[in-house]
Design a protein around this motif. Sequence first.
Motif, PDB file in Angstrom:
ATOM      1  N   VAL A  53       0.859  -1.193   0.000  1.00  0.00           N
ATOM      2  CA  VAL A  53       0.000   0.000   0.000  1.00  0.00           C
ATOM      3  C   VAL A  53       0.895   1.242   0.000  1.00  0.00           C
ATOM      4  O   VAL A  53       0.647   2.202  -0.745  1.00  0.00           O
ATOM      5  CB  VAL A  53      -0.953   0.005   1.216  1.00  0.00           C
ATOM      6  CG1 VAL A  53      -1.753   1.312   1.284  1.00  0.00           C
ATOM      7  CG2 VAL A  53      -1.892  -1.197   1.168  1.00  0.00           C
ATOM      8  N   ASP A  54       1.935   1.221   0.808  1.00  0.00           N
ATOM      9  CA  ASP A  54       2.854   2.358   0.883  1.00  0.00           C
ATOM     10  C   ASP A  54       3.509   2.663  -0.463  1.00  0.00           C
ATOM     11  O   ASP A  54       3.944   3.787  -0.699  1.00  0.00           O
ATOM     12  CB  ASP A  54       3.949   2.099   1.921  1.00  0.00           C
ATOM     13  CG  ASP A  54       3.426   2.134   3.346  1.00  0.00           C
ATOM     14  OD1 ASP A  54       2.406   2.802   3.602  1.00  0.00           O
ATOM     15  OD2 ASP A  54       4.050   1.499   4.215  1.00  0.00           O
ATOM     16  N   SER A  55       3.572   1.690  -1.361  1.00  0.00           N
ATOM     17  CA  SER A  55       4.214   1.865  -2.668  1.00  0.00           C
ATOM     18  C   SER A  55       3.286   2.408  -3.747  1.00  0.00           C
ATOM     19  O   SER A  55       3.725   2.628  -4.877  1.00  0.00           O
ATOM     20  CB  SER A  55       4.793   0.525  -3.144  1.00  0.00           C
ATOM     21  OG  SER A  55       5.800   0.087  -2.265  1.00  0.00           O
ATOM     22  N   ILE A  56       2.012   2.625  -3.431  1.00  0.00           N
ATOM     23  CA  ILE A  56       1.068   3.143  -4.433  1.00  0.00           C
ATOM     24  C   ILE A  56       1.502   4.549  -4.847  1.00  0.00           C
ATOM     25  O   ILE A  56       1.829   5.383  -4.004  1.00  0.00           O
ATOM     26  CB  ILE A  56      -0.375   3.142  -3.876  1.00  0.00           C
ATOM     27  CG1 ILE A  56      -0.831   1.704  -3.594  1.00  0.00           C
ATOM     28  CG2 ILE A  56      -1.330   3.833  -4.839  1.00  0.00           C
ATOM     29  CD1 ILE A  56      -2.140   1.593  -2.839  1.00  0.00           C
ATOM     30  N   THR A  57       1.477   4.820  -6.141  1.00  0.00           N
ATOM     31  CA  THR A  57       1.889   6.113  -6.700  1.00  0.00           C
ATOM     32  C   THR A  57       0.979   7.234  -6.218  1.00  0.00           C
ATOM     33  O   THR A  57      -0.242   7.122  -6.286  1.00  0.00           O
ATOM     34  CB  THR A  57       1.871   6.046  -8.244  1.00  0.00           C
ATOM     35  OG1 THR A  57       2.725   4.989  -8.660  1.00  0.00           O
ATOM     36  CG2 THR A  57       2.331   7.347  -8.857  1.00  0.00           C
ATOM     37  N   ARG A  58       1.629   8.321  -5.749  1.00  0.00           N
ATOM     38  CA  ARG A  58       0.893   9.461  -5.197  1.00  0.00           C
ATOM     39  C   ARG A  58       0.404  10.403  -6.297  1.00  0.00           C
ATOM     40  O   ARG A  58       0.988  10.481  -7.369  1.00  0.00           O
ATOM     41  CB  ARG A  58       1.762  10.276  -4.237  1.00  0.00           C
ATOM     42  CG  ARG A  58       2.364   9.612  -2.997  1.00  0.00           C
ATOM     43  CD  ARG A  58       1.567   8.529  -2.380  1.00  0.00           C
ATOM     44  NE  ARG A  58       2.027   8.193  -1.046  1.00  0.00           N
ATOM     45  CZ  ARG A  58       2.415   6.999  -0.671  1.00  0.00           C
ATOM     46  NH1 ARG A  58       2.434   6.003  -1.509  1.00  0.00           N
ATOM     47  NH2 ARG A  58       2.762   6.773   0.579  1.00  0.00           N
ATOM     48  N   PRO A 111      -2.953  10.678  -9.721  1.00  0.00           N
ATOM     49  CA  PRO A 111      -1.576  10.381 -10.105  1.00  0.00           C
ATOM     50  C   PRO A 111      -1.429  10.450 -11.628  1.00  0.00           C
ATOM     51  O   PRO A 111      -2.354  10.096 -12.355  1.00  0.00           O
ATOM     52  CB  PRO A 111      -1.366   8.940  -9.617  1.00  0.00           C
ATOM     53  CG  PRO A 111      -2.428   8.718  -8.582  1.00  0.00           C
ATOM     54  CD  PRO A 111      -3.590   9.554  -9.016  1.00  0.00           C
ATOM     55  N   ALA A 112      -0.287  10.899 -12.100  1.00  0.00           N
ATOM     56  CA  ALA A 112      -0.037  10.982 -13.547  1.00  0.00           C
ATOM     57  C   ALA A 112      -0.117   9.600 -14.196  1.00  0.00           C
ATOM     58  O   ALA A 112      -0.650   9.447 -15.296  1.00  0.00           O
ATOM     59  CB  ALA A 112       1.325  11.616 -13.799  1.00  0.00           C
ATOM     60  N   ASN A 113       0.397   8.590 -13.499  1.00  0.00           N
ATOM     61  CA  ASN A 113       0.361   7.215 -13.989  1.00  0.00           C
ATOM     62  C   ASN A 113      -0.141   6.343 -12.836  1.00  0.00           C
ATOM     63  O   ASN A 113       0.644   5.705 -12.140  1.00  0.00           O
ATOM     64  CB  ASN A 113       1.761   6.778 -14.457  1.00  0.00           C
ATOM     65  CG  ASN A 113       1.733   5.415 -15.116  1.00  0.00           C
ATOM     66  OD1 ASN A 113       0.702   4.928 -15.545  1.00  0.00           O
ATOM     67  ND2 ASN A 113       2.894   4.783 -15.184  1.00  0.00           N
ATOM     68  N   PRO A 114      -1.471   6.319 -12.620  1.00  0.00           N
ATOM     69  CA  PRO A 114      -2.012   5.679 -11.412  1.00  0.00           C
ATOM     70  C   PRO A 114      -1.834   4.165 -11.375  1.00  0.00           C
ATOM     71  O   PRO A 114      -1.884   3.507 -12.401  1.00  0.00           O
ATOM     72  CB  PRO A 114      -3.497   6.037 -11.467  1.00  0.00           C
ATOM     73  CG  PRO A 114      -3.790   6.306 -12.899  1.00  0.00           C
ATOM     74  CD  PRO A 114      -2.516   6.845 -13.491  1.00  0.00           C
ATOM     75  N   ASP A 115      -1.611   3.675 -10.162  1.00  0.00           N
ATOM     76  CA  ASP A 115      -1.591   2.233  -9.930  1.00  0.00           C
ATOM     77  C   ASP A 115      -3.027   1.713 -10.005  1.00  0.00           C
ATOM     78  O   ASP A 115      -3.980   2.446  -9.741  1.00  0.00           O
ATOM     79  CB  ASP A 115      -1.021   1.919  -8.552  1.00  0.00           C
ATOM     80  CG  ASP A 115       0.476   2.160  -8.473  1.00  0.00           C
ATOM     81  OD1 ASP A 115       1.121   2.314  -9.516  1.00  0.00           O
ATOM     82  OD2 ASP A 115       0.996   2.190  -7.346  1.00  0.00           O
ATOM     83  N   LYS A 116      -3.132   0.427 -10.339  1.00  0.00           N
ATOM     84  CA  LYS A 116      -4.438  -0.214 -10.444  1.00  0.00           C
ATOM     85  C   LYS A 116      -4.542  -1.381  -9.469  1.00  0.00           C
ATOM     86  O   LYS A 116      -3.528  -1.950  -9.064  1.00  0.00           O
ATOM     87  CB  LYS A 116      -4.647  -0.776 -11.859  1.00  0.00           C
ATOM     88  CG  LYS A 116      -4.701   0.258 -12.936  1.00  0.00           C
ATOM     89  CD  LYS A 116      -4.902  -0.390 -14.285  1.00  0.00           C
ATOM     90  CE  LYS A 116      -4.996   0.678 -15.356  1.00  0.00           C
ATOM     91  NZ  LYS A 116      -5.168   0.096 -16.680  1.00  0.00           N
ATOM     92  N   ILE A 117      -5.760  -1.729  -9.155  1.00  0.00           N
ATOM     93  CA  ILE A 117      -6.005  -2.985  -8.451  1.00  0.00           C
ATOM     94  C   ILE A 117      -5.858  -4.079  -9.507  1.00  0.00           C
ATOM     95  O   ILE A 117      -6.571  -4.078 -10.509  1.00  0.00           O
ATOM     96  CB  ILE A 117      -7.419  -3.024  -7.835  1.00  0.00           C
ATOM     97  CG1 ILE A 117      -7.562  -1.962  -6.739  1.00  0.00           C
ATOM     98  CG2 ILE A 117      -7.726  -4.420  -7.295  1.00  0.00           C
ATOM     99  CD1 ILE A 117      -8.971  -1.829  -6.191  1.00  0.00           C
TER     100      ILE A 117
END
Length: 173
Positions: free
Chosen positions: A148-153, A157-163
């Motif tokens: 969770v701590d590694s999810i892009t801010r 976010p410019a390049n968002p993380d996905k589930i």
Amino acid sequence: MLALLASLVIAPLTAGAQGTDPENTLYLDLKDGRVVIHLRPDLAPNHVARIKKLAREGFYDGIVFHRVIDGFMAQTGDPTGTGRGGSSEPDIKAEFSSTPFKRGTLGMARAASPDSANSQFFIMFADGDFLNGNYTVFGEVVDGMNHVDSITRGEPPANPDKIVRMQVAADAQ
């Protein structure tokens, strides 16, 4: 000596016991690994039922984290990725409790109305006592908080993380 050995063996078993009910455990697979979430139907039975229903339908698979604020939380669950979308299910009445928003707590996002939660949720990066009693707590991370701590801010976010995938542990293969 035997008592000390027994306490070392028994303590970890009881500490992890809360997350052992597969029907109330979620697997949230992210790019960096699996997050294990203990659901809290004792606090928010309707919210837990909704999350499990949507997870079982594959609703969350591929959805982005559209609002990720460093030192606060990561929010997801909107199929439009804008923060304004939700599922086709009706909104849920609030199930506020005295359980505090601490690091790893999962809460339901909502609009101005307390009874407007639908599919969006957030995971706390840090304690957020100002949310206490104003948002529904429905779970807590019991393993994988480092992912969770590694999810892009960003907001967004410019390049968002996905589930990658979210599933109820009882259904996992």
